[in-house]
Every structure is written in structure tokens, then in C-alpha cells.
Design an enzyme around this catalytic site. Structure first.
Site, PDB file in Angstrom:
ATOM      1  CD  GLU A  68      -2.069  -2.158  -4.782  1.00  0.00           C
ATOM      2  OE1 GLU A  68      -3.205  -2.511  -5.612  1.00  0.00           O
ATOM      3  OE2 GLU A  68      -2.222  -2.230  -3.767  1.00  0.00           O
ATOM      4  CB  SER A 102      -4.068  -5.869  -4.787  1.00  0.00           C
ATOM      5  OG  SER A 102      -5.352  -6.164  -4.343  1.00  0.00           O
ATOM      6  NE  ARG A 117      -5.339   0.831  -4.164  1.00  0.00           N
ATOM      7  CZ  ARG A 117      -6.521   1.636  -4.371  1.00  0.00           C
ATOM      8  NH1 ARG A 117      -6.315   2.899  -4.311  1.00  0.00           N
ATOM      9  NH2 ARG A 117      -7.527   0.773  -4.217  1.00  0.00           N
TER      10      ARG A 117
HETATM   11  C1  LIG Z   1      -3.990  -8.332   3.722  1.00  0.00           C
HETATM   12  C2  LIG Z   1      -3.549  -6.885   2.929  1.00  0.00           C
HETATM   13  C3  LIG Z   1      -4.511  -6.112   2.405  1.00  0.00           C
HETATM   14  C4  LIG Z   1      -4.216  -5.264   1.860  1.00  0.00           C
HETATM   15  N1  LIG Z   1      -5.468  -4.305   1.484  1.00  0.00           N
HETATM   16  C5  LIG Z   1      -5.194  -3.122   0.743  1.00  0.00           C
HETATM   17  C6  LIG Z   1      -6.381  -2.417   0.252  1.00  0.00           C
HETATM   18  O1  LIG Z   1      -7.457  -2.513   0.549  1.00  0.00           O
HETATM   19  N2  LIG Z   1      -6.000  -1.112  -0.266  1.00  0.00           N
HETATM   20  C7  LIG Z   1      -4.789  -0.399  -0.478  1.00  0.00           C
HETATM   21  O2  LIG Z   1      -4.738   0.463  -0.957  1.00  0.00           O
HETATM   22  N3  LIG Z   1      -3.783  -1.436   0.074  1.00  0.00           N
HETATM   23  C8  LIG Z   1      -4.051  -2.497   0.577  1.00  0.00           C
HETATM   24  N4  LIG Z   1      -2.705  -3.190   0.868  1.00  0.00           N
HETATM   25  C9  LIG Z   1      -1.312  -2.635   0.775  1.00  0.00           C
HETATM   26  C10 LIG Z   1      -0.781  -1.907   1.882  1.00  0.00           C
HETATM   27  O3  LIG Z   1      -1.553  -2.313   3.211  1.00  0.00           O
HETATM   28  C11 LIG Z   1      -1.016  -0.453   2.103  1.00  0.00           C
HETATM   29  O4  LIG Z   1      -0.323  -0.148   0.745  1.00  0.00           O
HETATM   30  C12 LIG Z   1      -0.503   0.254   3.317  1.00  0.00           C
HETATM   31  O5  LIG Z   1      -0.578   1.676   2.969  1.00  0.00           O
HETATM   32  C13 LIG Z   1       1.255  -0.008   3.338  1.00  0.00           C
HETATM   33  O6  LIG Z   1       1.424   0.502   4.503  1.00  0.00           O
HETATM   34  P1  LIG Z   1       2.847   0.163   5.397  1.00  0.00           P
HETATM   35  O7  LIG Z   1       3.105   0.973   6.257  1.00  0.00           O
HETATM   36  O8  LIG Z   1       2.983  -1.175   5.407  1.00  0.00           O
HETATM   37  O9  LIG Z   1       4.113   0.440   4.047  1.00  0.00           O
HETATM   38  P2  LIG Z   1       5.067  -0.378   3.953  1.00  0.00           P
HETATM   39  O10 LIG Z   1       4.959  -1.518   3.211  1.00  0.00           O
HETATM   40  O11 LIG Z   1       6.145  -0.379   5.258  1.00  0.00           O
HETATM   41  O12 LIG Z   1       5.666   0.592   2.839  1.00  0.00           O
HETATM   42  C14 LIG Z   1       5.438   0.924   1.604  1.00  0.00           C
HETATM   43  C15 LIG Z   1       6.320   1.838   0.733  1.00  0.00           C
HETATM   44  O13 LIG Z   1       6.110   3.087   1.332  1.00  0.00           O
HETATM   45  C16 LIG Z   1       7.158   3.736   1.735  1.00  0.00           C
HETATM   46  N5  LIG Z   1       7.216   4.199   3.170  1.00  0.00           N
HETATM   47  C17 LIG Z   1       6.365   3.787   4.105  1.00  0.00           C
HETATM   48  N6  LIG Z   1       6.413   4.650   4.951  1.00  0.00           N
HETATM   49  C18 LIG Z   1       6.923   5.881   4.615  1.00  0.00           C
HETATM   50  C19 LIG Z   1       6.917   7.105   5.182  1.00  0.00           C
HETATM   51  N7  LIG Z   1       6.274   7.480   6.645  1.00  0.00           N
HETATM   52  N8  LIG Z   1       7.474   8.121   4.681  1.00  0.00           N
HETATM   53  C20 LIG Z   1       7.964   7.689   3.125  1.00  0.00           C
HETATM   54  N9  LIG Z   1       7.914   6.521   2.522  1.00  0.00           N
HETATM   55  C21 LIG Z   1       7.271   5.461   3.230  1.00  0.00           C
HETATM   56  C22 LIG Z   1       8.310   2.474   1.628  1.00  0.00           C
HETATM   57  O14 LIG Z   1       9.705   2.694   1.722  1.00  0.00           O
HETATM   58  C23 LIG Z   1       7.776   1.403   0.617  1.00  0.00           C
HETATM   59  O15 LIG Z   1       8.174   1.985  -0.431  1.00  0.00           O
HETATM   60  C24 LIG Z   1      -3.129  -4.559   1.782  1.00  0.00           C
HETATM   61  C25 LIG Z   1      -1.884  -5.471   2.292  1.00  0.00           C
HETATM   62  C26 LIG Z   1      -2.239  -6.543   2.881  1.00  0.00           C
HETATM   63  C27 LIG Z   1      -1.064  -7.197   3.377  1.00  0.00           C
END
Ligand SMILES: Cc1cc2nc3c(=O)[nH]c(=O)nc-3n(C[C@H](O)[C@H](O)[C@H](O)COP(=O)(O)OP(=O)(O)OC[C@H]3O[C@@H](n4cnc5c(N)ncnc54)[C@H](O)[C@@H]3O)c2cc1C
Length: 441
Positions: free
Chosen positions: A434, A338, A264
Site C-alpha cells: 500500500e 499498513s 486505496r
Molecule cells: C501510523 C499510520 C497510520 C496510518 N493509517 C492509515 C489509515 O488508517 N488509512 C489510510 O488510508 N492510510 C493510513 N496511513 C497512510 C497515510 O497516512 C495516508 O496514506 C496519508 O494520506 C498519506 O499522506 P501524506 O501527506 O503523508 O502523503 P505522503 O506520504 O507525503 O505521499 C504519499 C504519496 O502521495 C503523493 N502526494 C502527496 N501529496 C501530494 C499532492 N498534494 N499532490 C500529488 N501527489 C501527492 C506523494 O508523492 C506520494 O507518492 C497511515 C500511516 C501511518 C504512518
């Protein structure tokens, strides 16, 4: 000097009409005249030293290439048609008018984040290209706005309003870079939905990411924390990514090593935190990729099938069924998956936990360290299913903090701090979140 240079820089080769948009010390897009009314586009990536020197000379030696302004460059490009524009570089297809960015004020982020806590962003903009990003970053610099990149908002907890600029990643597109019949290299825009990309890949027969189905969020965020589930992490099929530097506008390519992936973790959450905007990610997938079915839950979902009958699509569907049964749907109950990472302990620290709690759920890692199940620690500490005000710990999954509706970021964070403190007292182990904690500095 190189570090301070702002990108892109525009050059015209002396003695010829060839144009270059230089997007970083190692990236350039060349417009080569084709007959009298067309351009042929080439993307150059200076991965080796001779090409790096060539690009530096283009940048720095006026005798070889004349600097042209962006306006002159755009006029020159517009004077001809682009023959077969590079799909991933469509932004330089001058026939497509560049729409002005639309900056909005006082935008509610509640619906843009899966925790669903209220947070007002003072300035908000949706970007669809590298050029948009540079323009937005420039506006942020001029107005002294702190920048927050937002993808799907599924891994953030907003602690308060955001006083700066939220830049929502909207770069789209899926492009096959190479295909040898088995191994396929594919470039995907950072603003694509991760789950839609997984569905598309599996549909095409490009395998390797099927265990990562139904993870919410964007493709651009997937390398940020090296997303993982059911025995697979994004690093397993990652080739490279490109990102725009927030200060200089430089486009840089990060290969696997440069991303410093961990559990992570990546360089983008550590040393290079808040430095880069990821714009596209290249993946390598295989039609003959091995099935990843180590997890007992996947095996029992598929036990009605003979091994030779199981396809990658079956594994993906099994993962989706398991996830739907275990995890709360953010559309119905706010959460960010998580909330805590599984703690990793060295042998000494692990022995200390084990001596007091011989039943502790753990996995031995290849490097001799030990990963503890954070969900088990939280459950044993008595937090599973506990509700406090508008938030709580999910009743089926102790790792997931939930917003029952109306919780503030502060409220959820206080709950997290109390869990961390309690687990520390009871087990001597310090949990780390996380989820990214977002506060305007
Ligand atoms: C129900 C649920 C289940 C999940 N299951 C998992 C799982 O099984 N495994 C897992 O690893 N994660 C899981 N996650 C966490 C999450 O889905 C992941 O971390 C996902 O990759 C986040 O993507 P996002 O686009 O929503 O990021 P955001 O929440 O929008 O951003 C996360 C971080 O990344 C930065 N960021 C986003 N996009 C960019 C970019 N293009 N360039 C630079 N920085 C950026 C943001 O500023 C922030 O700091 C889960 C979340 C939920 C709600």
C-alpha cells in the site's frame, strides 16, 4: 495545441480593462475593474460546454482578448486594490509581495517521512501557492530534476537518496463554499494536516470524516489512495479537487468520477501517476450525517453511552483511542501504517484459498469479490513480531512494518519482498504494497 499550451496564460479583454489569469482550459480568474482603483475578482470554472467555448475564445482568439505577459499582468493588478480577494485565490492578491522560492540542497528527508529512513534529497522546496508550484516545476524542467511531491511523508518508503527535486506541499487554508444549515461544502488547502482538518470539522459540527481521525499526513494526499478507516473512505465526503499539471502548469478540477476511486486507489496512483500536484480538496459534510459505528471496536468503546447520547465527537474520540492502542506512533517507532493492502480475490481464486485454509479471515464485498485480511495471512505465515536487523513486523499489528532505528529503505523493502514471497508460497496469494515505493528513475 491545447495540450501543449503552458499555463497560466494572461489576457486583457479588448475594449475593456478586464484581466484574466487563465489557469487551464476550464479555469480562469477574472479581475473586473470596480471604479477607478479597485478590482472585483471572480473565479470561473467552465463546467459546461458554452463556458468552455467562451474560455477557449479568450485563450485563442486574439481579436477578443489580447495576450499580456506575466510582468504586465502583475503591474496592472498591482495598480489597484483587490476588493474582497477570494480566500482560496489569495495568491493573486498583488498587495502581498510574492516571496522568492527558497531551493535548498542536500536535505535529509528522515524527519519528513514517518518511516524515518535516511534519504538525501538533492533539491528541496516548500511551496505555498499554485504560483510557487508552477515556478518550482519550471525550475525542475530547466534543470532536468525529477520531481517528488511530499506531503506528510506517511505513505512513502524511500529506497535511496532522491536525485531530483522534492516539492513539499504547504498550501494552507480552509474556506466554506456553501452552507445550507445541514450540508456544508468546504475547500481545504492540500498542505493542511489531515488530522487537524478532521478535528476542526468535528469541532464546527461538520460531520462525516470523524472515523478518519488520527490518520497521519496531508489533506492533499488523502484522495491519492482514498484513505480509509473504520468503515469510511475519503471518497464518501469528497466533492472535487484541483491539481496543477506537472508539465503544462494547467489547473484542472477533478470531480468524484474523474478521480476513479477504489480501495486505496485513485487515478493519481494509476493512469495519471506523477502527472499532477493536488493543490486543494473540496469536501461535503453534513451536520446530520449518520453515525458510522459498524465496527465492533467502536461499539465497545462507546458501550457506556446510550445510543441517543452518542455524538460524532464521541465516535472520533473512540477511533482515536482505538488507533492509539493498536498502532505504533511514528514519532516513537518509524512506520507508514499498513504496509500491504488487503488482497481482493474473485470467487475462483478465493475458493482455492478457502479449500486449503477454511479458517481464512475474509469479508464478502458487494460486487461478489472477497477481501482477505492481509494481517491474518502475514501472522499465520509466522511473521508477526519478527525482527530482522533494524526493522521488523510490529508485534501487535502484522500489517505494519517498523523501523527500530537506523534501517535503510532497502532493508525494509527486502523484508517486505520476503513476506510477499512467503505468503505467496503458503497461501497462493500475492500481497501488494500500500505504501508508495520511491526510487529515483
Ligand atoms: C501510523 C499510520 C497510520 C496510518 N493509517 C492509515 C489509515 O488508517 N488509512 C489510510 O488510508 N492510510 C493510513 N496511513 C497512510 C497515510 O497516512 C495516508 O496514506 C496519508 O494520506 C498519506 O499522506 P501524506 O501527506 O503523508 O502523503 P505522503 O506520504 O507525503 O505521499 C504519499 C504519496 O502521495 C503523493 N502526494 C502527496 N501529496 C501530494 C499532492 N498534494 N499532490 C500529488 N501527489 C501527492 C506523494 O508523492 C506520494 O507518492 C497511515 C500511516 C501511518 C504512518
Amino acid at each position: 495545441m491545447q495540450m501543449m499550451m503552458e499555463y497560466p496564460q494572461y489576457r486583457m479583454l479588448e475594449g475593456s480593462e478586464t484581466l484574466y489569469a487563465i489557469e487551464g482550459p476550464r479555469h480562469a480568474i477574472e479581475f473586473q475593474p470596480l471604479g477607478s482603483n479597485q478590482w472585483m475578482m471572480h473565479a470561473h470554472f467552465a463546467s459546461d460546454y458554452p463556458r468552455f467555448v467562451w474560455m477557449q475564445e479568450l485563450l485563442l482568439k486574439a481579436a477578443q482578448a489580447r495576450a499580456v505577459s506575466k510582468e504586465e499582468f502583475v503591474d496592472l493588478v498591482n495598480a489597484r486594490e483587490v476588493h474582497e480577494p477570494l480566500a482560496c485565490l489569495g495568491r493573486f492578491n498583488a498587495s502581498e509581495a510574492h516571496e522568492a522560492l527558497r531551493f535548498e540542497t542536500n536535505v535529509e528527508l528522515q524527519a519528513l517521512t514517518t518511516f524515518g529512513v535516511s534519504s538525501i534529497s538533492r533539491h528541496h522546496v516548500l511551496v505555498g501557492s499554485d504560483e510557487d508550484i508552477r515556478e518550482a516545476l519550471k525550475a525542475a524542467k530547466q534543470n532536468d530534476w525529477e520531481v517528488l511531491i511530499v506531503g506528510g511523508g506517511s505513505n512513502v518508503l524511500m529506497h535511496s537518496d532522491w536525485e531530483g527535486l522534492t516539492l513539499q506541499q504547504g498550501i494552507k487554508g480552509i474556506q466554506v463554499l456553501s452552507d445550507d444549515g445541514n450540508r456544508v461544502e468546504v475547500l481545504v488547502g492540500a498542505g493542511e494536516s489531515w488530522h487537524d482538518w478532521v478535528l476542526h470539522a468535528v469541532e464546527q459540527g461538520w460531520n462525516g470524516i470523524e472515523n478518519l481521525a488520527l490518520i497521519p499526513g496531508s489533506v492533499g494526499a488523502s484522495p491519492m489512495q482514498n484513505i480509509g478507516a473504520y468503515g469510511v473512505e475519503v471518497k464518501d465526503c469528497f466533492l472535487w479537487l484541483e491539481a496543477v499539471h506537472q508539465q503544462t502548469g494547467e489547473l484542472r478540477r477533478f470531480d468524484h468520477n474523474a478521480c476513479e476511486f477504489g480501495y486505496r486507489e485513485s487515478i493519481f496512483k494509476q493512469r495519471e501517476k506523477d502527472e499532477w500536484v493536488i493543490v486543494r480538496v473540496a469536501f461535503v459534510l453534513e451536520r446530520n450525517a449518520p453515525l458510522r459505528m459498524e465496527y465492533g471496536a467502536i461499539q465497545s468503546e462507546l458501550k457506556h453511552l446510550q445510543h441517543h447520547e452518542i455524538a460524532h465527537k464521541n465516535v472520533m474520540e473512540a477511533v482515536m483511542r482505538i488507533r492509539r492502542s493498536k498502532l505504533p506512533d511514528p514519532a516513537l517507532m518509524g512506520n507508514a501504517g499498513s504496509f500491504f493492502k488487503n488482497p481482493i480475490l474473485d470467487e475462483r481464486a478465493f475458493e482455492a484459498v478457502l479449500s486449503n485454509h477454511p479458517e481464512v479471515v475474509h469479508y464478502t464485498l458487494e460486487d461478489g469479490t472477497f477481501k482477505l485480511a492481509a494481517g491474518w495471512l502475514i501472522e499465520q505465515a509466522g511473521w508477526k513480531g519478527q525482527r530482522r536487523g533494524n526493522c521488523g513486523v510490529h508485534e501487535r499489528q502484522a500489517l505494519v512494518l517498523v523501523n527500530y532505528g537506523g534501517a535503510s529503505g532497502q532493508e525494509i523493502w527486502q523484508l517486505a519482498l520476503d513476506i510477499i514471497e512467503d505468503v505467496k508460497v503458503k497461501f497462493g496469494v500475492e500481497l501488494q504494497p500500500e505504501v508508495n515505493q520511491i526510487r529515483t528513475s
